[in-house]
Design an enzyme around this catalytic site. Structure first.
Site, mmCIF file in Angstrom:
data_model
loop_
_atom_site.group_PDB
_atom_site.id
_atom_site.type_symbol
_atom_site.label_atom_id
_atom_site.label_comp_id
_atom_site.label_asym_id
_atom_site.label_seq_id
_atom_site.Cartn_x
_atom_site.Cartn_y
_atom_site.Cartn_z
ATOM 1 N N GLY A 175 0.810 -1.215 0.000
ATOM 2 C CA GLY A 175 0.000 0.000 0.000
ATOM 3 C C GLY A 175 0.838 1.258 0.000
ATOM 4 O O GLY A 175 0.592 2.188 -0.781
ATOM 5 N N ASP A 176 1.837 1.306 0.866
ATOM 6 C CA ASP A 176 2.730 2.470 0.917
ATOM 7 C C ASP A 176 3.440 2.666 -0.418
ATOM 8 O O ASP A 176 3.551 3.792 -0.919
ATOM 9 C CB ASP A 176 3.772 2.280 2.013
ATOM 10 C CG ASP A 176 3.188 2.438 3.404
ATOM 11 O OD1 ASP A 176 2.296 3.279 3.587
ATOM 12 O OD2 ASP A 176 3.632 1.708 4.316
ATOM 13 N N SER A 177 3.947 1.574 -0.976
ATOM 14 C CA SER A 177 4.707 1.673 -2.218
ATOM 15 C C SER A 177 3.832 2.112 -3.385
ATOM 16 O O SER A 177 4.242 2.932 -4.214
ATOM 17 C CB SER A 177 5.379 0.336 -2.531
ATOM 18 O OG SER A 177 6.285 -0.018 -1.508
ATOM 19 N N LEU A 178 2.615 1.565 -3.462
ATOM 20 C CA LEU A 178 1.710 1.972 -4.534
ATOM 21 C C LEU A 178 1.346 3.441 -4.410
ATOM 22 O O LEU A 178 1.294 4.173 -5.408
ATOM 23 C CB LEU A 178 0.445 1.116 -4.515
ATOM 24 C CG LEU A 178 0.559 -0.292 -5.090
ATOM 25 C CD1 LEU A 178 -0.745 -1.053 -4.880
ATOM 26 C CD2 LEU A 178 0.917 -0.251 -6.571
ATOM 27 N N ALA A 180 3.135 5.761 -3.149
ATOM 28 C CA ALA A 180 4.306 6.535 -3.569
ATOM 29 C C ALA A 180 4.461 6.560 -5.078
ATOM 30 O O ALA A 180 4.831 7.587 -5.664
ATOM 31 C CB ALA A 180 5.560 5.957 -2.919
#
Length: 404
Positions: A175-178, A180
């Site tokens: 979730g964090d990476s998406l 970003a």
């Protein structure tokens, strides 16, 4: 590939970014921009810095092996944003910046006097990137929101894992990476708009929406047909063959041969060409309806071959198939080496430190990993001295008071 240079390179080398976030959702956006050449100045709390400095697997010295990756290509300066003087220093840095990234809870920047309207009053071209769990508006905006909650709300958690078990995590901070990645796309679009108009704008990236954007046709499937996607383990629902199959040496190989022509090639490789015209398997719909029995036929064949022999036959027949890679496999694979997918840098304590390279590859202005994540405040003298003109004495006085 071995790289250890601080020379700016890449298509964004003319951009200056002030990164004020922490953990992953905001900092990964900063990493992506830095990979493509932007000068990324990361503001961190004096004494402690970004918690990512302690997260992830640690090496013997107690140092995080994640920090050198997510903070690569960045400059670290310490700045106490909870103090008025620290906020003033941040505003001065932002006045000379193109982009500011933050991922605090909505309202935090406003309390610090660092809201978008105030910042762009002195920097009309400023692009402000705000990454949060729920976005800057709506009834949930004030809530604390980590990536895991965004994954659950956005839909990916419910459909991930084995149908006989509770929803599973993917194994990375998806979730964090998406969020970003989508924040980076929005940032580049805003930069393009500024080239045409001279005006900056706000980029509002919510974790749950970034996850939702990956959910394919999940929403219309429910709205139009009442179909709710469920966890299916390693298979694609109603798509066959596309699964993991055993080999004679106790390995597992992925085979994806669901298209009619590809399935025909697979049946020839199996020595069972008649399966391609058998009415039970001849069409996409028929194969999907008989997924279990078809998988059993294929597994019987693959289990009689070694991994290497199976892959050789699949590749020769033009059938997509491959190992399920671990890090060890990546280091040994000739394709990773030929594509320079892994880059090796020099770390002051770890020595040679490998990590993934910059993707995608650009033919004219490629990005590069110029250096690993820096020491806390390692660029204070450069940034505060060269950009803001503070003397060493002034910097020492601010440090003594806990401002930097």
């Amino acid at each position: 590939m071995t790289v250890d240079t601080t020379k700016p390179t890449g298509p964004l080398a003319d951009l200056r970014v002030i990164e004020m976030g922490q953990l992953l959702a905001g900092p990964f956006c900063g990493q992506l921009l830095g990979d493509l050449g932007a000068e990324v100045i990361k503001l961190e709390s004096p004494g402690t810095g970004d918690p990512m400095r302690q997260w992830g697997r640690e090496q013997a010295q107690g140092r995080s092996l994640w920090w050198p990756v997510v903070a690569r290509n960045k400059k670290s300066v310490t700045c106490n944003l909870r103090e008025a003087e620290g906020q003033r220093l941040a505003r001065e840095l932002i006045e000379g910046a193109d982009i500011v990234i933050e991922n605090f809870r909505p309202g935090t920047m406003e309390r610090w006097g660092l809201d978008f309207e105030r910042l762009r009053a002195t920097n009309p071209g400023l692009i402000m990137v705000r990454v949060t769990g729920y976005g800057q508006t709506g009834p949930y905006a004030p809530r604390a929101g980590y990536g895991s909650i965004g994954e659950a709300m956005g839909g990916i958690r419910y459909i991930t894992g084995d149908p006989g078990h509770p929803p599973a995590r993917t194994g990375i901070s998806l979730g964090d990476s998406l969020a970003a990645v989508f924040a980076t796309i929005g940032t580049l679009a805003a930069v393009h708009h500024r080239h045409r108009t001279g005006r900056g704008q706000l980029v509002d990236a919510a974790i749950y929406e970034a996850v939702l954007a990956m959910m394919e046709s999940l929403l219309p499937e429910w709205a139009i047909t009442g179909y709710q996607r469920e966890r299916t383990g390693p298979v694609l629902p109603n798509v066959a063959p596309s699964n993991v199959y055993p080999t004679a040496d106790d390995d597992m190989i992925l085979i994806a041969a669901n298209q009619d022509t590809v399935f025909g090639r697979l049946t020839k490789a199996m020595g069972r060409p008649e399966l391609a015209t058998d009415e039970r398997y001849a069409t996409h719909t028929a194969r999907g309806a008989r997924m279990a029995e078809l998988d059993a036929l294929i597994a019987e064949w693959t289990a009689g071959l070694s991994t290497e022999a199976l892959l050789e036959q699949l590749h020769a027949a033009g059938v997509p198939g491959g190992r399920i890679y671990t890090a060890r496999d990546m280091f040994a694979d000739p394709h990773f080496a030929a594509r320079e997918a892994i880059v090796r840098l020099t770390h002051p304590e770890f020595g040679e430190l490998p990590m993934h390279n910059v993707f995608p590859k650009l033919s004219e202005t490629p990005g590069a990993v110029r250096h690993v994540g820096p020491e806390l405040g390692g660029h204070n003298a450069e940034v505060y001295g060269d950009l803001l003109g503070l003397t060493p004495e002034q910097q020492s006085e601010l440090a003594a008071r806990g401002i930097i």
